[in-house]
Scaffold this motif. Structure first.
Motif, short mmCIF file in Angstrom:
data_model
loop_
_atom_site.label_atom_id
_atom_site.label_comp_id
_atom_site.label_asym_id
_atom_site.label_seq_id
_atom_site.Cartn_x
_atom_site.Cartn_y
_atom_site.Cartn_z
N TYR A 103 66.19 31.43 97.79
CA TYR A 103 64.92 30.72 97.85
C TYR A 103 64.70 29.88 96.59
CZ TYR A 103 63.58 33.30 102.03
OH TYR A 103 63.54 33.81 103.30
N GLN A 104 65.12 30.39 95.46
CA GLN A 104 65.02 29.60 94.24
C GLN A 104 65.84 28.31 94.35
OE1 GLN A 104 65.55 31.93 90.56
NE2 GLN A 104 65.21 33.78 91.79
N ALA A 105 67.04 28.42 94.94
CA ALA A 105 67.89 27.24 95.11
C ALA A 105 67.27 26.24 96.08
CB ALA A 105 69.27 27.67 95.60
N MET A 106 66.67 26.74 97.17
CA MET A 106 66.03 25.85 98.13
C MET A 106 64.86 25.10 97.48
SD MET A 106 67.57 25.93 101.11
CE MET A 106 66.31 25.27 102.20
N LEU A 107 64.05 25.79 96.70
CA LEU A 107 62.92 25.16 96.03
C LEU A 107 63.37 24.10 95.04
CD1 LEU A 107 60.86 28.42 95.52
CD2 LEU A 107 60.03 26.42 96.79
N GLN A 108 64.47 24.36 94.36
CA GLN A 108 64.97 23.41 93.37
C GLN A 108 65.63 22.20 94.02
OE1 GLN A 108 67.48 26.15 91.23
NE2 GLN A 108 66.00 26.44 89.59
N LYS A 109 66.29 22.41 95.18
CA LYS A 109 67.08 21.35 95.79
C LYS A 109 66.24 20.38 96.62
CE LYS A 109 71.49 20.64 98.20
NZ LYS A 109 72.20 20.14 97.00
N TYR A 110 65.24 20.91 97.32
CA TYR A 110 64.49 20.07 98.26
C TYR A 110 63.02 19.95 97.82
CZ TYR A 110 68.59 21.02 101.12
OH TYR A 110 69.88 21.13 101.59
N PRO A 111 62.59 18.76 97.41
CA PRO A 111 61.21 18.57 96.92
C PRO A 111 60.14 18.96 97.95
CG PRO A 111 62.58 16.68 96.38
CD PRO A 111 63.38 17.53 97.30
N THR A 112 60.47 18.87 99.25
CA THR A 112 59.48 19.16 100.28
C THR A 112 59.46 20.63 100.69
OG1 THR A 112 61.12 18.52 101.96
CG2 THR A 112 59.54 16.83 101.25
N TYR A 113 60.36 21.44 100.13
CA TYR A 113 60.42 22.85 100.50
C TYR A 113 59.32 23.63 99.78
CZ TYR A 113 62.46 27.37 101.72
OH TYR A 113 62.68 28.64 102.22
N LYS A 114 58.67 24.51 100.51
CA LYS A 114 57.61 25.34 99.94
C LYS A 114 57.56 26.67 100.69
CE LYS A 114 54.15 23.23 103.00
NZ LYS A 114 52.92 22.42 103.09
N MET A 115 56.87 27.64 100.12
CA MET A 115 56.73 28.95 100.75
C MET A 115 55.26 29.34 100.74
SD MET A 115 60.02 30.80 98.93
CE MET A 115 59.86 32.37 99.82
N LEU A 116 54.69 29.51 101.93
CA LEU A 116 53.29 29.92 102.07
C LEU A 116 53.25 31.45 102.09
CD1 LEU A 116 52.04 27.39 104.79
CD2 LEU A 116 52.20 27.10 102.31
N VAL A 117 52.59 32.04 101.13
CA VAL A 117 52.57 33.50 100.98
C VAL A 117 51.22 34.05 101.45
CG1 VAL A 117 52.85 35.43 99.41
CG2 VAL A 117 54.18 33.32 99.06
N TYR A 118 51.30 35.00 102.37
CA TYR A 118 50.12 35.60 103.00
C TYR A 118 50.00 37.08 102.61
CZ TYR A 118 49.92 31.56 106.21
OH TYR A 118 49.82 30.30 106.75
N PRO A 119 48.86 37.71 102.95
CA PRO A 119 48.75 39.16 102.72
C PRO A 119 49.82 39.93 103.48
CG PRO A 119 46.59 38.21 103.21
CD PRO A 119 47.61 37.13 103.47
N SER A 120 50.26 41.02 102.91
CA SER A 120 51.32 41.81 103.52
C SER A 120 50.76 42.78 104.56
CB SER A 120 52.05 42.61 102.43
OG SER A 120 53.08 43.40 102.99
N HIS A 121 51.41 42.83 105.71
CA HIS A 121 51.05 43.77 106.77
C HIS A 121 52.31 44.51 107.21
CE1 HIS A 121 46.99 42.17 107.37
NE2 HIS A 121 47.52 40.97 107.20
N ARG A 122 52.29 45.83 107.10
CA ARG A 122 53.46 46.63 107.48
C ARG A 122 53.35 46.96 108.97
NH1 ARG A 122 54.51 51.07 102.92
NH2 ARG A 122 56.45 51.26 104.13
N SER A 123 53.65 45.97 109.77
CA SER A 123 53.43 46.03 111.22
C SER A 123 54.55 46.73 111.99
CB SER A 123 53.25 44.61 111.77
OG SER A 123 54.34 43.79 111.37
N ALA A 124 55.73 46.89 111.38
CA ALA A 124 56.88 47.44 112.11
C ALA A 124 56.60 48.86 112.58
CB ALA A 124 58.12 47.43 111.22
N ALA A 125 56.96 49.12 113.84
CA ALA A 125 56.79 50.45 114.43
C ALA A 125 57.75 50.60 115.59
CB ALA A 125 55.35 50.65 114.91
N LEU A 126 58.14 51.84 115.88
CA LEU A 126 59.04 52.17 116.98
C LEU A 126 58.36 53.17 117.90
CD1 LEU A 126 62.41 52.73 115.04
CD2 LEU A 126 61.65 50.65 116.20
#
Length: 450
Positions: A103-126
């Motif tokens: 992800y660090q490489a993607m952010l450095q290489k592509y000016p339009t690349y970004k990461m939208l960070v949201y609240p964490s939800h531990r939704s996984a269940a079986l």
């Protein structure tokens, strides 16, 4: 040879044997008692993270939101949330500790690349039946002596809820729960530097051997996939019988060529051979982030780390989207991808001396709650970061499985990428299908071709 030397060799052999037995040992009663106590039933830490960014696991998302229709899209239970912050090249140093090198490489290489960070939800269940099976087999299942198979494996979806080695963690990903099997219509796109792409559509059925009444020995799953478009490759098919241990029995694969109208064995559908429609951007063992025999690598469990990973990506799965809304030059439309902080197991695979593979090293980031690989960094033979993978995960609350909806691999050197699995313009997948061994025979492959 003198007696002292013989004794030393005998002691060395005993130590190696003891170490091997310890490395491949099953969980003891004390460890199993932790499942459902301080650990979740699949072995994740139940508690919240110390900084509060990751909440405690309280059972996951086990029921559908009001108004859900199984014939339509998944309803996003977190649709009203806004990003907590956005990471770009300008501020990435502030979040470096939670960013993979990829992800660090993607952010450095592509000016339009970004990461939208949201609240964490531990939704996984079986399903609860899976939790019971995990607990049952944790007392018996172990790695085979060479580390490339499972002993006393029945059908558990997490054979190693408390992994001690990198291989154990990888096997948790390989055999994770898939609702018994599914029929879906994945689309693959190779995206050129200018953003141009041609969808390659498939009709695919996957059945887990453990969910079938008559599986063959040493079988993990059966796969049958047919290309339906474009016309230049339509009609070609692959059939795979996937062994659990691929060093004692090689992957069984066949292809159907519509031009020749023949079914042929295809031993090349493995390891680093390229997927036929990928223009060399995807190897066969990159499918599902990693699959197949692990014997060409040495695997190391680097521990658990809090990272930013794709999670609960319901927005990306919407059928209201066209592929042109998702595909952009250099990378996917990042406004559609949700990132959250989660704990992941970090596993490093290093190519063994004398073995051949285009990737000299691979680092995988495995979700502690679903055991799915969510990100991977792939290095070339010179040790340089070459490709960056990510999987788009969501909890399928109707079947209690966190099978990802798609995955993408960015080639940093070629400035192209390939995305696989998108179904936005296709029919919705069906899970829990009923399948029989005869559905995955070479005769069935031949009939399907005709």
């Amino acid at each position: 040879m003198n007696h002292k030397k013989i004794l030393c060799l005998s002691l060395l052999a005993a130590l190696i044997s003891a170490a091997s037995a310890q490395a491949f040992a099953v969980l003891d009663a004390k460890e199993i008692a932790r499942l459902g106590s301080d650990l979740t039933p699949v072995g994740a830490e139940k508690a919240a993270s110390a900084d509060g960014k990751i909440p405690a696991w309280t059972g996951g998302l086990t029921s559908a939101p009001a108004g859900f229709d199984s014939s339509k899209d998944y309803i996003d239970p977190y649709a009203s949330e806004q990003p907590l912050y956005t990471i770009t090249a300008a501020n990435m140093a502030q979040y470096k500790a939670e960013l993979t090198p990829g992800y660090q490489a993607m952010l450095q290489k592509y000016p339009t690349y970004k990461m939208l960070v949201y609240p964490s939800h531990r939704s996984a269940a079986l399903p609860s039946s899976e939790y019971a099976q995990i607990r049952k087999e944790a007392a018996t299942v172990s790695l085979a002596g060479n580390g490339n198979g499972l002993l006393d494996y029945q059908r558990t979806s997490v054979p190693f809820p408390i992994p001690k080695t990198g291989l154990e963690a990888i096997y948790n990903h390989v055999v994770r729960y898939r609702a018994g099997g599914y029929h879906y219509y994945p689309t693959e796109m190779v995206v050129q530097a200018n953003g141009k792409f041609t969808p390659v559509r498939r009709d695919v059925t996957v059945a887990m051997a453990s969910a079938m009444g008559n599986p063959e020995p040493n079988r993990l799953y059966y796969y049958l996939g047919k290309v339906t478009s474009p016309e230049s490759v339509a009609g070609s098919q692959n059939l795979v019988h996937e062994p659990i241990d691929q060093t004692s029995e090689q992957r069984l694969a066949w292809t159907y060529n519509p031009g020749q109208r023949r079914v042929l064995r295809a031993p090349e559908i493995s390891y680093d051979s390229p997927v036929a429609t990928s223009e060399g951007l995807r190897t066969n063992d990159m499918i599902d982030m990693f699959n197949g025999a692990p014997d060409r690598y040495d695997w190391k469990l680097l521990g658990k780390q809090q990272m930013l990973v794709p999670y609960n990506t319901y927005k990306l799965a919407a059928h209201a989207l066209k592929y042109s809304d998702i595909i952009q030059p250099d990378h996917l439309n990042q406004d559609l991808i949700r990132y959250e902080p989660h704990r992941v197991w970090v596993v490093e695979a290093t190519l063994k001396p004398g073995q051949r593979h285009i990737y000299g090293k691979r680092v995988f980031y495995i979700d502690e709650d679903s055991w799915g690989i969510l990100a991977a960094d792939l290095y070339d033979g010179r040790g340089e970061l070459w490709r960056v993978q990510e999987a788009h995960s969501l909890q399928r609350y109707d079947v209690l499985s966190a099978i990802h909806i798609s995955d993408v691999s960015y080639d940093l050197q070629a400035r192209r990428y390939i995305v696989s699995g998108l179904e936005n313009e296709e029919k919705r997948a069906q899970f829990g299908i009923q399948a029989n061994l005869k559905d995955f025979s070479t005769s069935a492959l031949r009939r399907s071709g005709r």
